[in-house]
Design an enzyme around this catalytic site. Structure first.
Site, PDB file in Angstrom:
ATOM      1  N   THR A 190       0.799  -1.225   0.000  1.00 56.86           N
ATOM      2  CA  THR A 190       0.000   0.000   0.000  1.00 56.86           C
ATOM      3  C   THR A 190       0.828   1.270   0.000  1.00 56.86           C
ATOM      4  O   THR A 190       0.586   2.203  -0.774  1.00 56.86           O
ATOM      5  CB  THR A 190      -0.929   0.019   1.227  1.00 56.86           C
ATOM      6  OG1 THR A 190      -1.749  -1.141   1.223  1.00 56.86           O
ATOM      7  CG2 THR A 190      -1.807   1.264   1.219  1.00 56.86           C
ATOM      8  N   ASP A 219      -8.228   3.388  -1.463  1.00 53.17           N
ATOM      9  CA  ASP A 219      -7.186   4.154  -0.765  1.00 53.17           C
ATOM     10  C   ASP A 219      -6.684   5.350  -1.586  1.00 53.17           C
ATOM     11  O   ASP A 219      -5.475   5.536  -1.764  1.00 53.17           O
ATOM     12  CB  ASP A 219      -6.006   3.254  -0.392  1.00 53.17           C
ATOM     13  CG  ASP A 219      -6.369   2.207   0.652  1.00 53.17           C
ATOM     14  OD1 ASP A 219      -7.569   2.093   0.973  1.00 53.17           O
ATOM     15  OD2 ASP A 219      -5.472   1.517   1.128  1.00 53.17           O
ATOM     16  N   ASP A 275     -12.383   2.591   1.453  1.00 45.96           N
ATOM     17  CA  ASP A 275     -11.469   3.275   2.389  1.00 45.96           C
ATOM     18  C   ASP A 275     -10.711   4.407   1.690  1.00 45.96           C
ATOM     19  O   ASP A 275      -9.517   4.595   1.922  1.00 45.96           O
ATOM     20  CB  ASP A 275     -10.460   2.280   2.973  1.00 45.96           C
ATOM     21  CG  ASP A 275     -11.130   1.097   3.641  1.00 45.96           C
ATOM     22  OD1 ASP A 275     -12.283   1.221   4.081  1.00 45.96           O
ATOM     23  OD2 ASP A 275     -10.499   0.022   3.710  1.00 45.96           O
ATOM     24  N   ARG A 299     -15.430   3.043   8.406  1.00 46.61           N
ATOM     25  CA  ARG A 299     -15.170   1.933   9.313  1.00 46.61           C
ATOM     26  C   ARG A 299     -13.847   2.224  10.011  1.00 46.61           C
ATOM     27  O   ARG A 299     -12.949   2.863   9.436  1.00 46.61           O
ATOM     28  CB  ARG A 299     -15.132   0.589   8.578  1.00 46.61           C
ATOM     29  CG  ARG A 299     -14.116   0.480   7.455  1.00 46.61           C
ATOM     30  CD  ARG A 299     -14.144  -0.888   6.825  1.00 46.61           C
ATOM     31  NE  ARG A 299     -13.209  -1.023   5.718  1.00 46.61           N
ATOM     32  CZ  ARG A 299     -12.934  -2.173   5.093  1.00 46.61           C
ATOM     33  NH1 ARG A 299     -13.507  -3.300   5.499  1.00 46.61           N
ATOM     34  NH2 ARG A 299     -12.086  -2.214   4.086  1.00 46.61           N
TER      35      ARG A 299
END
Length: 317
Positions: free
Chosen positions: A79, A134, A168, A232
């Site tokens: 990531t 992301d 996210d 979340r």
């Protein structure tokens, strides 16, 4: 103050953005980089303080690395090595620039950052951030070499921006305010009631008073009704507030997800007020959403939240 012009077609001081940044001397405290219209297909690392980047016309910075892609040595990027643009020095601002990670959906490319912020006092105005999973990583303050100060840290301000993603796509630590932004959830072709994704995945430190504040934003999508969560908790003390935001029908009635960790229903700090639109009906929200007194709500102004002990003025562009 030094001024630099970047042009793909040789009508400036440099033809690529990174060369312009690299030319900034250590003694220069403030530099404005004007970027002429074009698509700049290079990764950018802003590692000099006091840089202001202004797009002249339609300016796009794009690259396409995903977490599952492999580097020269055959190792997956993961990531946190995928970002198109990295902000690694304080007092940065950008206007009228589009930041893109073109790697593709998460089920193909994995996580893929368009922006990675690892510095304090960072501002964006009229910018666009395009990705899937992301899109924006608000970073980890410890990477930037400082700890929480008076309840705030790693300050970021986004004004009149457009942010696009699915899973996210605004995530991480720090204190970030999003004012009058459009938050667009990409359609993953889920049917009504399915799961098209999550807008936020905050990892706010417990000692940090403010995490993410969305104020007067518009939450939009072309996806089906009742398919997107507001957030979340990536970490236990995740802090996210939606204030006076218009929410489309894609927002799930329950609003929030516990990431399969019921204990975070107690420790997370999620709140909203003044929500409007078909997704703003909060009668069906999860019962563990926190309630903030009206007087405290009125005090949660972007200028006050981000000022800090150094008096940072987000309106001084």
């Amino acid at each position: 103050m030094r001024e630099i012009t970047v042009s793909l077609f040789g009508k400036g001081d440099f033809t690529d953005i990174q060369s312009a940044i690299d030319s900034v001397g250590e003694e220069e405290k403030q530099t404005t980089i004007y970027i002429r219209e074009g698509v700049y297909r290079n990764r950018v690392n802003v590692n000099k303080p006091g840089i202001r980047m202004i797009g002249l016309g339609r300016v796009i910075i794009t690259y396409g690395i995903g977490a599952v892609h492999k580097d020269f040595y055959g190792k997956e990027y993961g990531t946190f090595r995928t970002e198109t643009v990295s902000i690694a020095a304080p007092d940065f601002s950008a206007e009228n620039i589009t930041f893109v990670n073109s790697a593709g959906p998460g089920n193909v490319a994995g996580q893929a950052l368009a922006l990675y912020v690892r510095a304090d006092r960072v501002r964006f105005r009229k910018c666009r951030f395009i990705g899937n999973q992301d899109t924006i990583y608000t970073g980890n303050p410890k990477e930037a070499g400082f700890e929480c100060r008076n309840g705030i840290e790693h300050r970021q301000y986004y004004e009149d921006c457009y942010i696009e993603g699915d899973v996210d796509f605004i995530f991480g630590n720090g204190t970030a305010v999003f004012r009058r932004c459009e938050i667009y959830s990409v359609d993953r072709h889920e049917k009504e009631g399915g799961n098209n994704g999550y807008i936020t995945a905050a990892s706010t430190n417990p000692e940090t008073k403010y995490g993410y504040l969305f104020i007067n934003c518009r939450l939009t999508s072309s996806g089906a009704k009742n398919t997107v969560y507001l957030g979340r908790p990536w970490r236990d003390a995740a802090n996210v507030v939606f204030a006076d935001c218009h929410m489309g029908a894609h927002i799930k009635p329950e609003g929030w997800h516990n990431w399969g960790k019921p204990e975070r229903e107690v420790t997370s700090r999620y709140c909203e007020w003044g929500s409007t639109g078909p997704g703003g009906e909060n009668a069906g929200r999860v019962p563990w959403v926190k309630q903030i007194p009206e007087e405290e709500q009125k005090a949660m102004l972007p200028e006050a939240i981000l000022r800090g002990d150094d008096g940072w003025d987000i309106n001084e562009w």
